[in-house]
Design a protein around this motif. Sequence first.
Motif, PDB file in Angstrom:
ATOM      1  N   PHE A  40       0.816  -1.209   0.000  1.00 30.55           N
ATOM      2  CA  PHE A  40       0.000   0.000   0.000  1.00 30.55           C
ATOM      3  C   PHE A  40       0.858   1.272   0.000  1.00 30.55           C
ATOM      4  CE2 PHE A  40      -2.746  -3.226   1.894  1.00 30.55           C
ATOM      5  CZ  PHE A  40      -3.911  -3.050   1.168  1.00 30.55           C
ATOM      6  N   SER A  61      -3.194   7.135   2.790  1.00 27.73           N
ATOM      7  CA  SER A  61      -4.428   6.999   2.000  1.00 27.73           C
ATOM      8  C   SER A  61      -5.182   8.317   1.917  1.00 27.73           C
ATOM      9  CB  SER A  61      -5.330   5.921   2.616  1.00 27.73           C
ATOM     10  OG  SER A  61      -4.703   4.663   2.577  1.00 27.73           O
ATOM     11  N   HIS A 100     -12.478   7.969  -1.425  1.00 30.60           N
ATOM     12  CA  HIS A 100     -11.777   6.998  -0.592  1.00 30.60           C
ATOM     13  C   HIS A 100     -10.897   7.707   0.435  1.00 30.60           C
ATOM     14  CE1 HIS A 100     -12.694   4.783  -4.363  1.00 30.60           C
ATOM     15  NE2 HIS A 100     -13.049   3.846  -3.502  1.00 30.60           N
TER      16      HIS A 100
END
Length: 281
Positions: A28, A93, A211
């Motif tokens: 990630f 993120s 997101h």
Amino acid sequence: MEIYSDVEYQPKLLRNGIVMVCLCLIPFQIPYVFGDTAPFTKALCGITSFMMLLFPTFLFTGIGVKVLNDRIYMFISVCSYLIYSLSMLIISSVLIPSRLLFDGSFYMFLFVVTSFIIGVLTGHFFSDLNYFKNKKGNIKIRGNEIELLKVDILGGLSFSKMPFLRKPFIKVKNFLVVLAFLVGTGGAGIAMGIAELLERSEILSSNLDTHGVLFFIFGVPVLFTFGVIAYALMTYLIQWRKLLAGIDKEYGEHKIIFNSKKKSYKKIKEIMAETDSNLGL
């Protein structure tokens, strides 16, 4: 020196588990180092990837093996590693959609980082620096022997300054632990589904990544909790080292008994004597 434990400690198995966590989470981070992202995002993901690889690699070195065989240090190290890895998963993120400094995604990134800092300050405010000195709860000291019923890292948090927060905090803590678990495991899939619904309903601004917003919503309470736990971990480690240093100075050495099953001290001594007899000591 550990002289008794009622739970088998398997350091190599623990090390393999840390390697697996690293392999699961680092995908990630690394792709964004070389992907089409802003320079500050590349830098953050690059540093995170390096730090995530550094700890498992360290455990294969000579010094790392010594740390690996010390279950207290390893417990704190593993907890810290998980907090760091999951925190950076959330933070990156949120930041990845940002293309410019001080756009919407960058402001959300600053806010989640601030929530972690506030958590650390909250942990400092509620910390009890006399936890080991008072020998409360899960630790008993007899001369140079230290008996641990469990490694209670949150035991050093005290509500003496604000006792009315004790019950609400316990309820909120349990909720946030579940929330943190969801974000760290299956929560990503749930978040993607919710994000798609928000995007189609046009609830969110078109300038914001859905997101990223989901990770922001989950991340604020989770990172606040991680901040409190991180401070508690560091406080526990510092007090533990001071305790060992004080006993070593007075008695020359320390002995540790891990008694998670809460057996009587007399029973533990009988087990130790029988073990020594079987070994011919």
